[in-house]
Write an enzyme that holds these catalytic residues in place. Structure first.
Site, PDB file in Angstrom:
ATOM      1  CB  CYS A   5      -1.776   7.241   1.044  1.00 18.09           C
ATOM      2  SG  CYS A   5      -3.252   6.552   1.790  1.00 18.09           S
ATOM      3  CD  GLU A  37      -3.082  -0.677   0.344  1.00 22.19           C
ATOM      4  OE1 GLU A  37      -3.040   0.381  -0.325  1.00 22.19           O
ATOM      5  OE2 GLU A  37      -4.003  -1.481   0.260  1.00 22.19           O
TER       6      GLU A  37
HETATM    7  P1  NAD Z   1       7.933   5.533   4.800  1.00 25.44           P
HETATM    8  O1  NAD Z   1       8.008   4.757   3.546  1.00 25.44           O
HETATM    9  O2  NAD Z   1       9.038   6.450   5.122  1.00 25.44           O
HETATM   10  O3  NAD Z   1       7.834   4.509   6.064  1.00 25.44           O
HETATM   11  C1  NAD Z   1       6.804   3.554   6.148  1.00 25.44           C
HETATM   12  C2  NAD Z   1       7.313   2.357   6.945  1.00 25.44           C
HETATM   13  O4  NAD Z   1       8.302   1.668   6.171  1.00 25.44           O
HETATM   14  C3  NAD Z   1       7.992   2.732   8.251  1.00 25.44           C
HETATM   15  O5  NAD Z   1       7.689   1.763   9.219  1.00 25.44           O
HETATM   16  C4  NAD Z   1       9.467   2.727   7.886  1.00 25.44           C
HETATM   17  O6  NAD Z   1      10.311   2.453   8.978  1.00 25.44           O
HETATM   18  C5  NAD Z   1       9.547   1.627   6.844  1.00 25.44           C
HETATM   19  N1  NAD Z   1      10.576   1.873   5.809  1.00 25.44           N
HETATM   20  C6  NAD Z   1      10.798   3.026   5.134  1.00 25.44           C
HETATM   21  N2  NAD Z   1      11.788   2.854   4.237  1.00 25.44           N
HETATM   22  C7  NAD Z   1      12.195   1.573   4.345  1.00 25.44           C
HETATM   23  C8  NAD Z   1      13.192   0.796   3.693  1.00 25.44           C
HETATM   24  N3  NAD Z   1      13.952   1.304   2.742  1.00 25.44           N
HETATM   25  N4  NAD Z   1      13.328  -0.501   4.063  1.00 25.44           N
HETATM   26  C9  NAD Z   1      12.553  -1.031   5.028  1.00 25.44           C
HETATM   27  N5  NAD Z   1      11.583  -0.337   5.667  1.00 25.44           N
HETATM   28  C10 NAD Z   1      11.414   0.946   5.344  1.00 25.44           C
HETATM   29  O7  NAD Z   1       6.533   6.285   4.813  1.00 25.44           O
HETATM   30  P2  NAD Z   1       5.992   7.369   5.833  1.00 25.44           P
HETATM   31  O8  NAD Z   1       6.732   8.640   5.636  1.00 25.44           O
HETATM   32  O9  NAD Z   1       5.907   6.794   7.194  1.00 25.44           O
HETATM   33  O10 NAD Z   1       4.477   7.534   5.311  1.00 25.44           O
HETATM   34  C11 NAD Z   1       4.150   8.271   4.180  1.00 25.44           C
HETATM   35  C12 NAD Z   1       4.074   7.422   2.944  1.00 25.44           C
HETATM   36  O11 NAD Z   1       3.203   6.316   3.145  1.00 25.44           O
HETATM   37  C13 NAD Z   1       3.488   8.192   1.780  1.00 25.44           C
HETATM   38  O12 NAD Z   1       4.173   7.840   0.623  1.00 25.44           O
HETATM   39  C14 NAD Z   1       2.044   7.711   1.744  1.00 25.44           C
HETATM   40  O13 NAD Z   1       1.421   7.888   0.493  1.00 25.44           O
HETATM   41  C15 NAD Z   1       2.218   6.283   2.109  1.00 25.44           C
HETATM   42  N6  NAD Z   1       0.994   5.687   2.631  1.00 25.44           N
HETATM   43  C16 NAD Z   1       0.293   4.857   1.820  1.00 25.44           C
HETATM   44  C17 NAD Z   1      -0.911   4.324   2.255  1.00 25.44           C
HETATM   45  C18 NAD Z   1      -1.729   3.429   1.369  1.00 25.44           C
HETATM   46  O14 NAD Z   1      -2.617   2.787   1.888  1.00 25.44           O
HETATM   47  N7  NAD Z   1      -1.480   3.374   0.078  1.00 25.44           N
HETATM   48  C19 NAD Z   1      -1.384   4.623   3.537  1.00 25.44           C
HETATM   49  C20 NAD Z   1      -0.627   5.460   4.347  1.00 25.44           C
HETATM   50  C21 NAD Z   1       0.567   5.991   3.877  1.00 25.44           C
END
Ligand code: NAD
Length: 505
Positions: free
Chosen positions: A296, A262
């Site tokens: 998102c 997601e």
């Molecule tokens: P993020 O990608 O920075 O982090 C999300 C999670 O992934 C965190 O737990 C983080 O520690 C982990 N993570 C990040 N990079 C990683 C990597 N390289 N390897 C392993 N784990 C990693 O996202 P954020 O800043 O917390 O949230 C915002 C993003 O999430 C936006 O892009 C938003 O659109 C998306 N989002 C999508 C949905 C959906 O349902 N499509 C819902 C909520 C948020």
């Protein structure tokens, strides 16, 4: 007030971030602070887990699965119903805690808890409906049918912006399906995850189950990587940026595991000349400014018909001027801070880039000086050729572009790598149908006369292309959390082969 709130949820000033049937009192990883984005102050310090602690969590989750999968689904449903009641009792305070840690406004904090409650209600009903199909067999006296079994330990990686609801979309469905789960939340929102686990653990323990819901907070993304690499985890559900999805997706794919992604959105709305413009205005402002542009599904691109552009843009800029920005705990505030200083920097950088690429700032455009990560919601007059509009900047920037033919607007809507949410405001049935048809929006969510954000849990939530293709929460999403088994029973005394094949000895 904050101290009382933390006490209410059993959160110590320095708290363990690892739950494996109970809190591991001294996990061996680094300590880090949860920061209030409204004032930059530390809310509490988290002791994170190491790989050893993760192994403890996994051992308990695997053990828990062996017991939980044998509980009849309607009995699991009864326990989830009790979790729904516990969440109802804690709705106000858990909502406050979410507001404190994410900076989303009060009603959105509470709304997030309501979403968890809705998930519990939905899952309770579902617990009596995890049924498979019976299919007509081509062979005489044969019965062909499908059944669904629990899958195993589900890994849940979640983002900061829905620190509790996204866990519920996954963990509650997984639990109904007979799975246990290991949760790696965002390091921006560890306190919320600890509070959620404490609420849920009380219910689970009173029913005699300890290992259904686990938590492993680590330094940085480490726990997400451990989950992605772990062959004991058949399904990894990861919510976050496209960059994260690409990193996690490859790891899970390499071990031929199942992933539910997601990821980021770059959502658009079209305002047709026939639209009810008052309705469109409210829909646009909520979708673009709500949660400070950190959903998102936030509206990031707006295509306005050229015949109404001037009139609509004047109304929109006025509405932006009336958005109350401030402490999200205060009633009447519509927009709180961004999650971090880094997020503010990224927003300012994107605005500068947009200007260099020919964009013109029509409203906002600045950070707000003083404490906290506050910014002005921003509107930029843009054109579809600008590279910056291909990107999701996780902040309240709305790129506005005029269009003349609906076909062009739909093409612009689809002309980005992401495919999460989309909307059209129109009173023309023909336009609405075109937007929803195979020639229309290519997104996982397509709305008419409502904005791009604010989905209900009853539908399947998710998007196409770089948004990852996963679907969470309602509809038949539960199937992802189970393994399907196709069974054939021969009730006769002959052994006919399918497709008329003969194999006579
Ligand atoms: P993020 O990608 O920075 O982090 C999300 C999670 O992934 C965190 O737990 C983080 O520690 C982990 N993570 C990040 N990079 C990683 C990597 N390289 N390897 C392993 N784990 C990693 O996202 P954020 O800043 O917390 O949230 C915002 C993003 O999430 C936006 O892009 C938003 O659109 C998306 N989002 C999508 C949905 C959906 O349902 N499509 C819902 C909520 C948020």
């Amino acid at each position: 007030m904050i101290t009382e709130l933390l006490e209410k949820f059993g959160i110590h000033h320095t708290h363990s971030g690892v739950y494996a049937g109970d809190w591991i009192t001294k996990p061996e990883g680094m300590e880090f602070d949860s920061i209030n984005p409204s004032d930059g102050k530390c809310i509490a310090t988290i002791m994170s887990g190491t790989k050893n602690n993760y192994e403890q969590v996994m051992a308990m989750a695997e053990e828990g699965f062996k017991k939980w999968r044998g509980v009849p689904a309607p009995k699991r449903g009864e326990i989830i119903r009790q979790i729904g009641i516990a969440l109802r009792k804690n709705k106000k305070d858990l909502g406050l805690l979410i507001t404190l840690e994410t900076g989303k406004i009060l009603s959105e904090g509470q709304g997030e808890v309501q979403e968890m409650i809705d998930m519990c209600d939905f899952a309770t009903g579902l617990s009596r409906q995890l049924h498979g199909l019976t299919i007509a067999s081509e062979r005489k006296d044969h019965r062909l049918f499908e059944q669904w079994h629990p899958l195993g330990v589900v890994g849940i990686i979640s983002a900061f912006n829905f620190p509790a609801a996204v866990w519920a979309w996954n963990a509650i469905l997984a639990a109904i399906c007979g799975d246990t789960s290991v949760w790696k939340p965002s390091n921006h929102t560890p306190i919320t995850s600890i509070a959620v686990i404490n609420i849920v653990a009380l219910v689970m323990k009173s029913n005699g189950y300890e290992n259904v819901f686990s938590l492993c907070i680590s330094e940085g993304h480490l726990a997400a990587e451990w989950i992605a690499d772990d062959k004991r985890i058949p399904l990894v559900s990861a919510t976050g940026s496209c960059e994260m999805g690409k990193a996690i997706g490859v790891k899970v794919c390499q071990r031929l595991g199942r992933s539910l992604l997601e990821l980021g959105g770059n959502n658009a709305a079209i305002i047709s000349p026939s639209a009810n413009l008052d309705l469109a205005l409210r829909g646009v402002v909520f979708a673009a400014v709500g949660t400070a542009g950190q959903r998102c599904t936030t509206l990031r691109r707006l295509f306005v018909h050229d015949s109404i552009e001037n009139m609509f843009m004047e109304k929109l800029c006025n509405a932006y001027g009336n958005v109350t920005i401030g402490n999200p705990w205060e009633e009447g505030v519509l927009m709180g801070p961004l999650i971090s200083v880094d997020a503010v920097e990224k927003m300012m950088h994107a605005i500068e880039e947009a200007k260099k690429q020919g964009g013109k700032v029509l409203a906002g455009g600045n950070r707000i000086s003083g404490i906290g990560n506050f910014v002005e919601p921003t509107i930029i007059l843009a054109n579809p050729e600008m590279p910056i509009i291909q990107q999701e900047t996780f902040a309240p920037i709305l790129y506005v572009m005029p269009y003349h033919h609906l076909g062009d607007a739909i093409q612009f809507n689809n002309g980005v790598p992401q495919g999460l949410s989309s909307a059209i405001f129109t009173d023309s049935v023909g336009e609405a149908e075109q937007f929803l048809s195979y020639r229309g929006s290519d997104c996982g969510i397509a709305n008419v006369n409502i904005g791009t954000s604010g989905a209900e849990i009853g539908g399947a939530f998710g998007g196409e292309k770089e948004t990852g293709g996963g679907r969470e929460s309602g509809s038949d999403c539960w199937k992802t959390y189970m393994r399907r088994q196709t069974c054939t029973i021969n009730g006769g005394d002959q052994l006919p082969l399918a497709q008329g094949v003969h194999f006579d000895l």
